[in-house]
Design a protein around this motif. Sequence first.
Motif, short mmCIF file in Angstrom:
data_model
loop_
_atom_site.label_atom_id
_atom_site.label_comp_id
_atom_site.label_asym_id
_atom_site.label_seq_id
_atom_site.Cartn_x
_atom_site.Cartn_y
_atom_site.Cartn_z
N LYS A 114 -6.53 -4.80 12.92
CA LYS A 114 -6.88 -3.54 12.28
C LYS A 114 -7.65 -3.80 10.99
O LYS A 114 -7.45 -4.81 10.32
N PHE A 115 -8.50 -2.85 10.63
CA PHE A 115 -9.27 -2.97 9.41
C PHE A 115 -8.34 -2.90 8.21
O PHE A 115 -7.41 -2.08 8.18
N PRO A 116 -8.53 -3.76 7.21
CA PRO A 116 -7.66 -3.75 6.03
C PRO A 116 -7.61 -2.38 5.37
O PRO A 116 -8.62 -1.68 5.29
N SER A 117 -6.44 -1.99 4.92
CA SER A 117 -6.25 -0.71 4.26
C SER A 117 -5.95 -0.92 2.78
O SER A 117 -5.12 -1.76 2.43
N LEU A 118 -6.61 -0.16 1.93
CA LEU A 118 -6.36 -0.25 0.50
C LEU A 118 -5.01 0.34 0.11
O LEU A 118 -4.57 0.21 -1.03
N LEU A 119 -4.33 0.98 1.07
CA LEU A 119 -2.98 1.49 0.82
C LEU A 119 -1.92 0.45 1.15
O LEU A 119 -0.74 0.66 0.89
N PHE A 120 -2.34 -0.66 1.75
CA PHE A 120 -1.48 -1.81 2.05
C PHE A 120 -0.18 -1.43 2.77
O PHE A 120 0.92 -1.81 2.34
N PRO A 121 -0.27 -0.71 3.90
CA PRO A 121 0.95 -0.41 4.65
C PRO A 121 1.45 -1.63 5.41
O PRO A 121 0.67 -2.52 5.78
N ILE A 122 2.74 -1.68 5.65
CA ILE A 122 3.36 -2.70 6.48
C ILE A 122 3.85 -2.02 7.76
O ILE A 122 4.50 -0.97 7.69
N GLU A 123 3.52 -2.58 8.92
CA GLU A 123 4.00 -2.02 10.18
C GLU A 123 5.35 -2.65 10.52
O GLU A 123 5.44 -3.85 10.77
N VAL A 124 6.39 -1.82 10.53
CA VAL A 124 7.74 -2.31 10.74
C VAL A 124 7.88 -3.01 12.10
O VAL A 124 8.54 -4.04 12.22
N LYS A 125 7.23 -2.48 13.13
CA LYS A 125 7.38 -3.05 14.47
C LYS A 125 6.83 -4.47 14.57
O LYS A 125 7.19 -5.22 15.47
N ASN A 126 5.94 -4.84 13.63
CA ASN A 126 5.35 -6.18 13.64
C ASN A 126 5.85 -7.04 12.49
O ASN A 126 5.21 -8.05 12.16
N ILE A 127 6.96 -6.68 11.89
CA ILE A 127 7.40 -7.36 10.68
C ILE A 127 7.63 -8.86 10.89
O ILE A 127 7.44 -9.66 9.98
#
Length: 206
Positions: free
Chosen positions: A83-96
């Motif tokens: 995925k394209f980098p996000s400036l909001l820096f979310p973390i996807e829990v399912k891929n932790i």
Amino acid sequence: MVSSSKSEDFQDGVDGDSLRSTMATDQNVLQKHAAFFDRNHDGLVYPWETFQGFRAIGAGYLLSMAGAVFINLSLSGTTRPGKFPSLLFPIEVKNIQMGKHGSDSGVYDSEGRFVPSKFDEIFSKYARTHTNALTSDELMAMLKSNREPKDYKGWIGSWTEWKALYTLCKDENGLLRRETIKAVYDGSLFEHLERERAAAKAKATA
């Protein structure tokens, strides 16, 4: 800041069998650990949610801010592959589990599952003063022993995680106890600390 008695309070309220049942070795308990910080339960953890999670368990503003910046900057990219980098820096829990760093204890395997033998190894190798607890010096010895050559990111990640845990959850004797450490791996400690802090605030304002 959470008082040092929280570690003992937590142990007093824990049923050993129920705690063990949450740590099934075929379950991605690392996801449960991370999900505590997903405050709106949308599968993503944003920096402000990490901050809110730290505050909910009694961390001070500085530690909460530092944790939010470090954790989200470190894990956002690795948990959002392709995925394209996000400036909001979310973390996807399912891929932790993809964000698992080196130089750690190995208690989580590469799939985010709990490894009982690695957990027991923490105490068989490093708990010299008390069989079921770590002193500050013993904790530092463990972190030093776990370091992989030139894995500076892993060194910093492990030090930050364990020092935060020790600061928040050591007991009145400066010990980080076995059941407290075990509970942090599946997130149940976070939930307990949040309830304790909420109850204390409610009592203070009553």
